[in-house]
Structures are given as C-alpha cells and as structure tokens.
Design a protein around this motif. Structure first.
Motif, PDB file in Angstrom:
ATOM      1  N   LEU A 187      -1.776   3.785  -1.385  1.00  0.00           N
ATOM      2  CA  LEU A 187      -3.143   3.333  -1.121  1.00  0.00           C
ATOM      3  C   LEU A 187      -3.489   3.278   0.358  1.00  0.00           C
ATOM      4  O   LEU A 187      -4.649   3.322   0.720  1.00  0.00           O
ATOM      5  N   GLY A 188      -2.515   3.134   1.202  1.00  0.00           N
ATOM      6  CA  GLY A 188      -2.771   2.946   2.625  1.00  0.00           C
ATOM      7  C   GLY A 188      -2.854   4.253   3.374  1.00  0.00           C
ATOM      8  O   GLY A 188      -2.918   5.333   2.785  1.00  0.00           O
ATOM      9  N   PRO A 189      -2.854   4.145   4.694  1.00  0.00           N
ATOM     10  CA  PRO A 189      -2.922   5.350   5.522  1.00  0.00           C
ATOM     11  C   PRO A 189      -1.640   6.175   5.403  1.00  0.00           C
ATOM     12  O   PRO A 189      -0.587   5.656   5.016  1.00  0.00           O
ATOM     13  N   PRO A 190      -1.726   7.470   5.731  1.00  0.00           N
ATOM     14  CA  PRO A 190      -0.527   8.314   5.722  1.00  0.00           C
ATOM     15  C   PRO A 190       0.549   7.728   6.633  1.00  0.00           C
ATOM     16  O   PRO A 190       0.245   7.049   7.619  1.00  0.00           O
ATOM     17  N   PHE A 191       1.800   8.003   6.305  1.00  0.00           N
ATOM     18  CA  PHE A 191       2.905   7.463   7.090  1.00  0.00           C
ATOM     19  C   PHE A 191       4.019   8.490   7.185  1.00  0.00           C
ATOM     20  O   PHE A 191       4.053   9.466   6.436  1.00  0.00           O
ATOM     21  N   VAL A 192       4.942   8.235   8.116  1.00  0.00           N
ATOM     22  CA  VAL A 192       6.131   9.060   8.285  1.00  0.00           C
ATOM     23  C   VAL A 192       7.332   8.139   8.149  1.00  0.00           C
ATOM     24  O   VAL A 192       7.444   7.143   8.875  1.00  0.00           O
ATOM     25  N   ARG A 193       8.209   8.453   7.208  1.00  0.00           N
ATOM     26  CA  ARG A 193       9.430   7.666   7.031  1.00  0.00           C
ATOM     27  C   ARG A 193      10.538   8.349   7.831  1.00  0.00           C
ATOM     28  O   ARG A 193      10.970   9.442   7.488  1.00  0.00           O
ATOM     29  N   LEU A 194      10.958   7.697   8.909  1.00  0.00           N
ATOM     30  CA  LEU A 194      12.022   8.250   9.746  1.00  0.00           C
ATOM     31  C   LEU A 194      13.399   7.900   9.207  1.00  0.00           C
ATOM     32  O   LEU A 194      14.359   8.629   9.435  1.00  0.00           O
ATOM     33  N   SER A 195      13.486   6.787   8.514  1.00  0.00           N
ATOM     34  CA  SER A 195      14.733   6.357   7.883  1.00  0.00           C
ATOM     35  C   SER A 195      14.366   5.338   6.813  1.00  0.00           C
ATOM     36  O   SER A 195      13.193   5.017   6.629  1.00  0.00           O
ATOM     37  N   ALA A 196      15.362   4.801   6.148  1.00  0.00           N
ATOM     38  CA  ALA A 196      15.101   3.808   5.105  1.00  0.00           C
ATOM     39  C   ALA A 196      14.388   2.573   5.662  1.00  0.00           C
ATOM     40  O   ALA A 196      13.655   1.897   4.947  1.00  0.00           O
ATOM     41  N   TRP A 254       0.840  -1.202   0.000  1.00  0.00           N
ATOM     42  CA  TRP A 254       0.000   0.000   0.000  1.00  0.00           C
ATOM     43  C   TRP A 254       0.872   1.248   0.000  1.00  0.00           C
ATOM     44  O   TRP A 254       0.597   2.208  -0.697  1.00  0.00           O
ATOM     45  N   ARG A 255       1.929   1.206   0.796  1.00  0.00           N
ATOM     46  CA  ARG A 255       2.793   2.377   0.962  1.00  0.00           C
ATOM     47  C   ARG A 255       3.584   2.683  -0.304  1.00  0.00           C
ATOM     48  O   ARG A 255       3.821   3.846  -0.627  1.00  0.00           O
ATOM     49  N   THR A 256       3.989   1.664  -1.032  1.00  0.00           N
ATOM     50  CA  THR A 256       4.841   1.878  -2.200  1.00  0.00           C
ATOM     51  C   THR A 256       4.057   1.991  -3.499  1.00  0.00           C
ATOM     52  O   THR A 256       4.642   2.270  -4.545  1.00  0.00           O
ATOM     53  N   ALA A 257       2.737   1.760  -3.452  1.00  0.00           N
ATOM     54  CA  ALA A 257       1.905   1.911  -4.656  1.00  0.00           C
ATOM     55  C   ALA A 257       1.928   3.376  -5.089  1.00  0.00           C
ATOM     56  O   ALA A 257       2.130   4.284  -4.279  1.00  0.00           O
ATOM     57  N   ARG A 258       1.746   3.597  -6.374  1.00  0.00           N
ATOM     58  CA  ARG A 258       1.674   4.965  -6.897  1.00  0.00           C
ATOM     59  C   ARG A 258       0.337   5.194  -7.539  1.00  0.00           C
ATOM     60  O   ARG A 258       0.047   4.564  -8.546  1.00  0.00           O
ATOM     61  N   TYR A 264       3.131   4.974  11.551  1.00  0.00           N
ATOM     62  CA  TYR A 264       1.779   5.374  11.204  1.00  0.00           C
ATOM     63  C   TYR A 264       1.131   5.978  12.436  1.00  0.00           C
ATOM     64  O   TYR A 264       1.092   5.353  13.492  1.00  0.00           O
ATOM     65  N   SER A 265       0.614   7.191  12.312  1.00  0.00           N
ATOM     66  CA  SER A 265      -0.092   7.847  13.405  1.00  0.00           C
ATOM     67  C   SER A 265      -1.427   7.146  13.621  1.00  0.00           C
ATOM     68  O   SER A 265      -2.180   6.911  12.668  1.00  0.00           O
ATOM     69  N   GLU A 294      -6.990   5.860  11.918  1.00  0.00           N
ATOM     70  CA  GLU A 294      -8.427   5.892  12.201  1.00  0.00           C
ATOM     71  C   GLU A 294      -9.172   6.695  11.137  1.00  0.00           C
ATOM     72  O   GLU A 294     -10.213   6.263  10.638  1.00  0.00           O
ATOM     73  N   GLN A 295      -8.643   7.844  10.748  1.00  0.00           N
ATOM     74  CA  GLN A 295      -9.283   8.648   9.707  1.00  0.00           C
ATOM     75  C   GLN A 295      -9.312   7.895   8.374  1.00  0.00           C
ATOM     76  O   GLN A 295     -10.312   7.930   7.656  1.00  0.00           O
ATOM     77  N   TRP A 296      -8.227   7.215   8.047  1.00  0.00           N
ATOM     78  CA  TRP A 296      -8.154   6.444   6.803  1.00  0.00           C
ATOM     79  C   TRP A 296      -9.214   5.330   6.805  1.00  0.00           C
ATOM     80  O   TRP A 296      -9.900   5.122   5.815  1.00  0.00           O
ATOM     81  N   LEU A 297      -9.340   4.647   7.941  1.00  0.00           N
ATOM     82  CA  LEU A 297     -10.337   3.589   8.045  1.00  0.00           C
ATOM     83  C   LEU A 297     -11.749   4.155   7.883  1.00  0.00           C
ATOM     84  O   LEU A 297     -12.584   3.564   7.195  1.00  0.00           O
ATOM     85  N   ARG A 298     -12.014   5.288   8.493  1.00  0.00           N
ATOM     86  CA  ARG A 298     -13.340   5.909   8.380  1.00  0.00           C
ATOM     87  C   ARG A 298     -13.658   6.273   6.928  1.00  0.00           C
ATOM     88  O   ARG A 298     -14.785   6.106   6.473  1.00  0.00           O
ATOM     89  N   ARG A 299     -12.652   6.780   6.200  1.00  0.00           N
ATOM     90  CA  ARG A 299     -12.868   7.147   4.794  1.00  0.00           C
ATOM     91  C   ARG A 299     -13.140   5.927   3.919  1.00  0.00           C
ATOM     92  O   ARG A 299     -13.796   6.044   2.888  1.00  0.00           O
ATOM     93  N   HIS A 300     -12.626   4.766   4.307  1.00  0.00           N
ATOM     94  CA  HIS A 300     -12.793   3.557   3.508  1.00  0.00           C
ATOM     95  C   HIS A 300     -13.925   2.660   4.000  1.00  0.00           C
ATOM     96  O   HIS A 300     -14.119   1.569   3.491  1.00  0.00           O
ATOM     97  N   ARG A 301     -14.659   3.145   4.966  1.00  0.00           N
ATOM     98  CA  ARG A 301     -15.755   2.370   5.561  1.00  0.00           C
ATOM     99  C   ARG A 301     -16.963   2.379   4.638  1.00  0.00           C
ATOM    100  O   ARG A 301     -17.323   3.407   4.086  1.00  0.00           O
ATOM    101  N   THR A 302     -17.588   1.220   4.470  1.00  0.00           N
ATOM    102  CA  THR A 302     -18.833   1.109   3.719  1.00  0.00           C
ATOM    103  C   THR A 302     -19.915   0.687   4.694  1.00  0.00           C
ATOM    104  O   THR A 302     -19.842  -0.393   5.284  1.00  0.00           O
TER     105      THR A 302
END
Length: 89
Positions: A51-60, A44-48, A65-66, A71-79
């Motif tokens: 696709l997944g929730p926002p993330f923070v890359r601290l190093s390689a 999900w993270r490497t798709a262009r 993930y906050s 939680e916000q990402w899950l709510r947006r994808h909820r059906t």
C-alpha cells in the motif's frame, strides 16, 4: 584542456533515473516525515498488494525509500478540496 561537458538535466522519459543520485529515507525517517508510526510504514510495505510508496530491500533489515518515489506516491494519493467537493474521491 578538454571541452566542458554540459550539465545534463533528468528527462521525463525515465522518472526513476535519479535512483542513484537522489535522496533516500529509512523506514523510521519516512515515518517521521509522514508523521506516522514506523509500524504503519512496515504494515504498508508488507500488505498484499503493498500500500505504501515503492521501496528497495537491501537486506532483511534494511529497507530504503527513494525521495522521488515517495513524492510521486504522495501526489497520487492527494485529494484536492475541489475534487472532494465534486464527489470525485
């Protein structure tokens, strides 16, 4: 003695205000939480575009993930069943 400072509650004006004080999950922890394989979260993270929730890359090797972002990402994808029944996929 100085006056007490009232507790400040997060405002809705800045939804990501709690990034420093909120909880964080690693790729593996998020995968366990969502009951998916860690490779799925990485995909999900490497798709262009991602696709997944926002993330923070601290190093390689360190990605976090906050909890509030997840939680916000899950709510947006909820059906909701009502939405699915009405054909609003």
């Amino acid at each position: 003695m100085p006056p007490a400072i009232p507790d400040q509650q997060p405002t809705t004006d800045t939804p990501h205000q709690d990034l420093l004080t909120g909880g964080w999950s690693s790729t593996e922890q998020l995968a366990r939480l969502l009951d998916v394989d860690p490779s799925t979260v990485r995909r999900w993270r490497t798709a262009r575009p991602p696709l997944g929730p926002p993330f923070v890359r601290l190093s390689a090797r360190v990605v976090l993930y906050s909890d509030s972002d997840v939680e916000q990402w899950l709510r947006r994808h909820r059906t909701a069943p009502r939405d699915a029944r009405d054909g609003h996929w």
